[in-house]
Each structure stands twice: as structure tokens, then as C-alpha cells.
Scaffold this motif. Structure first.
Motif, PDB file in Angstrom:
ATOM      1  N   UNK A  27      -9.966  -1.746   3.049  1.00  0.00           N
ATOM      2  CA  UNK A  27     -10.118  -0.286   3.167  1.00  0.00           C
ATOM      3  C   UNK A  27      -8.775   0.376   3.442  1.00  0.00           C
ATOM      4  N   UNK A  28      -8.014  -0.182   4.380  1.00  0.00           N
ATOM      5  CA  UNK A  28      -6.706   0.384   4.694  1.00  0.00           C
ATOM      6  C   UNK A  28      -5.752   0.208   3.512  1.00  0.00           C
ATOM      7  N   UNK A  29      -5.782  -0.937   2.871  1.00  0.00           N
ATOM      8  CA  UNK A  29      -4.923  -1.161   1.706  1.00  0.00           C
ATOM      9  C   UNK A  29      -5.223  -0.135   0.614  1.00  0.00           C
ATOM     10  N   UNK A  32      -3.698   3.212   1.545  1.00  0.00           N
ATOM     11  CA  UNK A  32      -2.252   3.219   1.363  1.00  0.00           C
ATOM     12  C   UNK A  32      -1.904   3.415  -0.107  1.00  0.00           C
ATOM     13  N   UNK A  33      -2.571   2.656  -0.971  1.00  0.00           N
ATOM     14  CA  UNK A  33      -2.294   2.757  -2.407  1.00  0.00           C
ATOM     15  C   UNK A  33      -2.642   4.147  -2.921  1.00  0.00           C
ATOM     16  N   UNK A  34      -3.802   4.647  -2.564  1.00  0.00           N
ATOM     17  CA  UNK A  34      -4.224   5.963  -3.041  1.00  0.00           C
ATOM     18  C   UNK A  34      -3.321   7.071  -2.518  1.00  0.00           C
ATOM     19  N   UNK A  35      -2.962   7.018  -1.255  1.00  0.00           N
ATOM     20  CA  UNK A  35      -2.123   8.055  -0.663  1.00  0.00           C
ATOM     21  C   UNK A  35      -0.715   8.006  -1.222  1.00  0.00           C
ATOM     22  N   UNK A  36      -0.246   6.804  -1.526  1.00  0.00           N
ATOM     23  CA  UNK A  36       1.122   6.655  -2.010  1.00  0.00           C
ATOM     24  C   UNK A  36       1.376   7.370  -3.311  1.00  0.00           C
ATOM     25  N   UNK A  37       0.373   7.468  -4.121  1.00  0.00           N
ATOM     26  CA  UNK A  37       0.579   8.099  -5.410  1.00  0.00           C
ATOM     27  C   UNK A  37       0.427   9.620  -5.331  1.00  0.00           C
ATOM     28  N   UNK A  47       2.744   4.938   0.282  1.00  0.00           N
ATOM     29  CA  UNK A  47       3.737   4.011  -0.229  1.00  0.00           C
ATOM     30  C   UNK A  47       4.509   4.685  -1.348  1.00  0.00           C
ATOM     31  N   UNK A  48       5.699   4.174  -1.589  1.00  0.00           N
ATOM     32  CA  UNK A  48       6.525   4.678  -2.675  1.00  0.00           C
ATOM     33  C   UNK A  48       7.390   3.539  -3.175  1.00  0.00           C
ATOM     34  N   UNK A  87       4.055   2.716   4.611  1.00  0.00           N
ATOM     35  CA  UNK A  87       3.795   3.179   5.960  1.00  0.00           C
ATOM     36  C   UNK A  87       2.303   3.331   6.168  1.00  0.00           C
ATOM     37  N   UNK A  88       1.848   3.066   7.360  1.00  0.00           N
ATOM     38  CA  UNK A  88       0.426   3.234   7.668  1.00  0.00           C
ATOM     39  C   UNK A  88       0.259   3.506   9.157  1.00  0.00           C
TER      40      UNK A  88
END
Length: 90
Positions: A27-29, A32-37, A47-48, A87-88
């Protein structure tokens, strides 16, 4: 975790995060992936991918990347440039 539609790069990043970064927390992963984009900032979930060529040639970009040292992940298992800012907030 709900079904995700991701690029190959996003899926590879997700798999790496689950294995190495968030101790199996899918869930956290996914967050992170969704927010990074959508964007990345110090101390937030996201993430970037670091552009290695730009890092070499752009002093402002290099300074920004340098300011994120705590969030560097440089690993052959990561997709693309193999260098990401991750980052998380836990």
C-alpha cells in the motif's frame, strides 16, 4: 491494494520499493509510486527519477539533488537511470 495501471518503469519501481524500501508494504509502495508521478518534494510521499545527464550538466539541478541526499536511492535494481529520490512519511 487496488489494481493499478502503471508503465513498466512504475511497476519496476513498485517491485523494488516493496522488496527493499518499505518492508513488503504494498500500500505504501503504491502511494509512493502514484505520488511521485504527480510531483516530489523533500519529506513527502513521492519519488522522482534523477536524470544523470542533467545532473552532470546543470548546476541548479545538481544542487537540488544534493539537497535531497537523505532520499537518494542509487541501485542497479531500480529502473531507468537507477537513481531515484524516494521520500515517504511513515
Amino acid at each position: 491494494m487496488e489494481s493499478q495501471i502503471w508503465t513498466k518503469k512504475q511497476k519496476a519501481l513498485f517491485d523494488w520499493l516493496v522488496q527493499w524500501e518499505v518492508s513488503g508494504d504494498e500500500e505504501l509502495a503504491a502511494k509512493i509510486v502514484n505520488a511521485g508521478y504527480l510531483g516530489y518534494g523533500y519529506g513527502v510521499i513521492g519519488c522522482e527519477e534523477v536524470d544523470r545527464e542533467r545532473y552532470e550538466n546543470d548546476s541548479d539541478y545538481r544542487a537540488f539533488i544534493g539537497s535531497q541526499r537523505e532520499n537518494w536511492r542509487d541501485d542497479a535494481g531500480l529502473p531507468g537511470s537507477e537513481w531515484w529520490l524516494i521520500g515517504a512519511q511513515y
